[in-house]
Motif scaffolding. Structure first.
Motif, mmCIF file in Angstrom:
data_model
loop_
_atom_site.group_PDB
_atom_site.id
_atom_site.type_symbol
_atom_site.label_atom_id
_atom_site.label_comp_id
_atom_site.label_asym_id
_atom_site.label_seq_id
_atom_site.Cartn_x
_atom_site.Cartn_y
_atom_site.Cartn_z
ATOM 1 N N ALA A 134 0.745 -1.427 0.044
ATOM 2 C CA ALA A 134 -0.034 -0.027 -0.254
ATOM 3 C C ALA A 134 0.605 0.796 -0.091
ATOM 4 O O ALA A 134 0.719 1.910 -0.710
ATOM 5 N N TYR A 135 2.026 1.371 0.896
ATOM 6 C CA TYR A 135 2.632 2.508 0.637
ATOM 7 C C TYR A 135 4.098 2.077 0.555
ATOM 8 O O TYR A 135 6.031 2.410 1.289
ATOM 9 N N SER A 136 4.576 1.495 -0.811
ATOM 10 C CA SER A 136 5.535 1.044 -1.224
ATOM 11 C C SER A 136 6.390 2.037 -1.448
ATOM 12 O O SER A 136 5.947 2.963 -2.502
ATOM 13 N N CYS A 137 7.970 1.846 -1.129
ATOM 14 C CA CYS A 137 8.920 2.930 -1.674
ATOM 15 C C CYS A 137 9.682 1.655 -2.788
ATOM 16 O O CYS A 137 10.795 2.572 -3.696
ATOM 17 N N GLN A 194 -5.277 6.490 9.793
ATOM 18 C CA GLN A 194 -4.394 5.683 8.959
ATOM 19 C C GLN A 194 -2.950 5.989 9.871
ATOM 20 O O GLN A 194 -2.232 6.540 9.462
ATOM 21 N N ARG A 195 -3.390 5.217 10.974
ATOM 22 C CA ARG A 195 -1.663 5.302 11.855
ATOM 23 C C ARG A 195 -0.760 4.709 11.449
ATOM 24 O O ARG A 195 0.632 5.403 11.735
ATOM 25 N N ARG A 196 -0.842 4.480 10.739
ATOM 26 C CA ARG A 196 0.386 3.564 9.699
ATOM 27 C C ARG A 196 0.736 4.564 8.740
ATOM 28 O O ARG A 196 2.113 5.365 8.845
ATOM 29 N N ARG A 197 0.416 5.518 7.987
ATOM 30 C CA ARG A 197 0.652 6.470 7.356
ATOM 31 C C ARG A 197 1.372 7.794 8.016
ATOM 32 O O ARG A 197 2.356 8.059 7.563
ATOM 33 N N LEU A 198 1.187 7.777 8.437
ATOM 34 C CA LEU A 198 0.770 8.557 9.703
ATOM 35 C C LEU A 198 2.373 8.104 10.304
ATOM 36 O O LEU A 198 3.551 8.558 10.169
ATOM 37 N N SER A 199 2.773 7.260 10.633
ATOM 38 C CA SER A 199 4.592 6.702 10.791
ATOM 39 C C SER A 199 5.417 6.819 10.069
ATOM 40 O O SER A 199 6.445 7.039 10.555
#
Length: 741
Positions: free
Chosen positions: A637-640, A680-685
């Motif tokens: 979902a938030y891959s680099c 969206q706690r993982r996005r905030l982290s």
């Protein structure tokens, strides 16, 4: 060893007893004649010293094959005779530990705590009862010991001598004719569990020998055991009560009194006869009746506390420190050294040395690109003055980012061809191994662990690229993963590098993979798919105190053919068959289709739910099968990941993604109230982690970027930081900019 004993006697003249233990690691590698000569010299030496020296025999191996066992058995037998001839006390440990795997650690070489306690007890017992029959006394005492033993305990075959009329009430034989319980020696049981000494009677007994000294321990020097007598004693030790291990956590999959799962299997689903079904290969008998009592094993006892370890708790104080657990200085140094070496090779003297701040800034920009979900967006658009993000231009220029992406390396390019001949993963092997070794150090998985495959999308040139049509990407690099079923924490990973150079497929690949992934686990349940599940793998995991629940392929030879047909079977019906330590279920979810699952954890055919009538095995499998898939979904979902044709860089992008996710799992386990209520706690982290990584590079920038938004970002961050140097106006760039990072 001879000189060492003489030095001990000289340095410590008050020492009375010395125990020399015979190791088993190096013994099997030496020649027999050399061993005998060394031991003869040792025995001649210890016979002349004042202190009494005891020779402790070797321990039997529980792994390693028949050759090592035979050599140690022959050495133990020869040592016993040699010590008797030289009048040196010998402590026999071989029969005490033979076939007692629960006394050894998982690798089968060293003793665990229970084994060390038992060995210490046997050594002290031998010290308190020293008795060394010489070669001449051995012949004279043989007949006396046999008569005395038969008088006290019968002939050791279960038959007791008929009692006389005057002692019928004191006869140890029961009315059913069974053999009495023999007293156990201190090495086999605790002092509190020893039976009380019998009251003195008028029966004549052997003088000067108490009942405690005449025990049935194979290491006892008071009896001369025959081979048949030793087999009887060993059989008795297998039934010795073991101390119950401390149960830390009840296994969630252990059958418990659950109202929803108390329904027995319907009568039409299970045959009522005691019929036995044979497997396809004719080696396994499957019964319709489950075992009344499950076998004794530690599959439900987890000795590790689930969650972050003490090391993680002591080192984590923010999200950045949690991320640094997985990318430590040793890995950063390897990357920096290899990248600077490649930069000097490509750019020569124009290359500026890359340091940790540059590397952190590069990591931070990759993570921030994943936060903005820019995996498919071009790099130029991220630095665009109108459509880009001001934080990227505030950190470094687009040219420097592209130079780092071009030159970043994870090994020395010069000696790589030699390493690639024996290792296909040589280009990133060192970084990968050091990273994987750190994963289990900071988090203990819960009682359920999922083992599955992960496919990293990649269509470039790679010697071990895989094609899996069932995956969305279809082409990529396959990784075996073991994740916690609850938190999806990546606990162990292994890159699949394909077939060997010869082209022959690997045999028992599933067995090797599942054992490698489960290395270090004990008392857990393994949930896997039909690639890993088989009868032999379930048996091997049981030996390691692990259970398995998984689907099975219908062409497995361990399955009985009668379990597979679906004709005339009603929908939502189940068939169960069992062995001593395994259960099989065939469930029909729809017409003409059935699924087969195997479990070494469940012992009965309980049905859960009223609507679908699903077995408890299937319900537990569905609840724990998604550990790896959920981790893969969250990471993607938030891959680099950035577009590249170099497969080592693709693997490194996956390392960053999994490290950031594992850091988030540890941080949330230690700080559950952090940003509570936000979705969206993982996005905030990830956003906080990325900004923390790029901040040191922004603080030391001497020239602000040209765009007003990025320049304002640089000034704001530098002004907020106490003691930061002030920036100067931007100078016009030269015609040939220096290659730098």
């Amino acid at each position: 060893m001879r000189d060492k004993i003489l030095d001990i006697v000289a340095d410590y003249p008050m020492v009375k007893n010395i125990i020399v233990h015979t190791g088993s690691c190096d013994i099997v590698k030496q020649q027999s004649e050399v061993l005998k000569r060394d031991f003869i010299d040792l025995l001649n030496t210890v016979s002349s010293v004042k202190a009494e020296v005891f020779i402790s025999g070797p321990l039997p191996p529980v792994r390693g094959g028949d050759e090592g066992f035979s050599r140690l058995f022959a050495l133990n037998k020869w040592l016993s005779t040699a010590c008797t001839d030289h009048s040196v006390p010998f402590i026999n440990n071989f029969y005490l530990f033979r076939e007692r795997r629960h006394l050894f650690k998982a690798h089968g070489v060293c003793l665990n705590k229970s084994g060390v306690k038992l060995l210490t007890s046997n050594l002290f017992f031998s010290l308190r009862h020293p008795s060394v029959p010489t070669a001449k006394d051995k012949t004279q005492e043989e007949s006396k010991q046999e008569i005395t033993t038969q008088h006290r305990h019968g002939d050791l075959t279960g038959r007791m001598p008929p009692p006389s009329d005057s002692h019928k009430e004191e006869s140890p034989t029961s009315s059913s004719g069974t053999a009495p319980d023999l007293p156990l020696s201190p090495p086999f049981c605790d002092e509190e569990s020893l039976p009380p000494s019998p009251a003195p009677t008028s029966t004549p007994q052997t003088p000067s020998r108490s009942l405690s000294s005449l025990t049935l321990s194979p290491s006892s020097p008071h009896l001369e055991f025959t081979d048949h007598m030793k087999e009887l004693v060993i059989a008795g030790t297998k039934h010795t009560p073991r101390p119950t291990p401390r149960r830390l956590h009840n296994h969630p999959l252990t059958p418990l009194p659950d109202k929803a799962c108390q329904q027995p299997a319907p009568a039409h689903q299970q045959p009522a006869s005691e019929e036995i079904w044979m497997s396809k290969n004719g080696e396994i008998e499957w019964s319709f009746c489950p075992r009344s009592e499950p076998p004794r094993m530690a599959a439900n006892v987890i000795r590790m506390q689930p969650g972050p370890t003490r090391m993680a708790v002591s080192h984590v104080h923010d999200i950045m420190s949690s991320f640094e657990l997985f990318i430590p200085d040793v890995i950063q140094k390897i990357i920096l050294d290899c990248t600077n070496l490649e930069g000097r090779r490509v750019f020569g003297e124009r290359w500026k040395e890359m340091d940790q701040t540059h590397l952190y800034a590069y990591f931070g920009l990759l993570i921030l690109a994943g936060v903005f979900r820019s995996k498919g967006e071009s790099t130029e658009s991220l630095w665009d003055a109108e459509t880009g993000r001001e934080l990227f231009r505030a950190t470094m220029s687009l040219q420097n980012f592209q130079i780092i992406s071009r030159t970043i390396r994870f090994d020395n390019r010069e000696d790589r061809p030699a390493r690639q001949q024996r290792d296909k993963l040589a280009a990133i092997r060192t970084v990968w191994d050091k990273w994987v070794q750190r994963l289990p150090l900071f988090y203990n998985p819960g009682p359920n662990v999922t083992i599955d495959e992960q496919l990293m999308p990649f269509r470039g040139r790679c010697p071990f690229r895989q094609y899996i049509p069932s995956k969305p990407a279809k082409y990529g690099i396959k990784i075996w993963a073991a994740c916690d079923a609850t938190s999806s924490y990546a606990w162990n990973l292994q890159v699949y590098t394909g077939k060997a150079d010869g082209g022959r497929p690997e045999k028992n690949q599933g067995m090797r993979d599942v054992l490698d992934m489960a290395q270090g686990l004990s008392g857990h349940n393994i949930t896997c798919d039909n690639f890993f599940t088989s009868y032999k793998r379930g048996q091997e995991l049981l030996k390691r105190k692990l259970t398995m629940v998984g689907t099975m392929r219908k062409n497995r030879s361990e399955l009985p053919p009668q379990l597979l047909p679906t004709k005339n079977r009603p929908i939502n019906s189940s068939k169960f068959v069992y062995t001593a330590d395994m259960s099989l279920v065939s469930y029909v979810p729809k017409k003409t289709k059935n699924v087969v699952l195997m479990s070494t954890l469940h012992r009965d055919g309980r049905i859960c739910g009223l609507a679908h009538q699903k077995p408890k095995i299937i319900m537990d499998y569905n609840a724990t099968k998604g550990g790896v898939d959920n981790m893969d979904k969250l990471v993607s979902a938030y891959s680099c990941k950035r577009r590249t044709l170099r497969w080592p860089l693709v693997i490194f992008f996956d390392i960053l993604d999994i490290s950031a996710y594992n850091a988030f799992v540890i941080w949330m386990a230690l700080n559950p109230e952090w940003n509570r209520g936000k979705l969206q706690r993982r996005r905030l982290s990830l956003e906080e982690l990325g900004k923390t990584l790029v901040k040191p590079q922004i603080l030391r920038r001497q020239h602000v970027p040209r765009t007003s938004a990025s320049a304002a970002t640089v000034r704001r961050i530098q002004e907020d930081n106490a003691g930061a140097p002030s920036t100067q106006p931007t100078e016009p760039p030269s015609a040939e900019p220096e290659v730098s990072v």
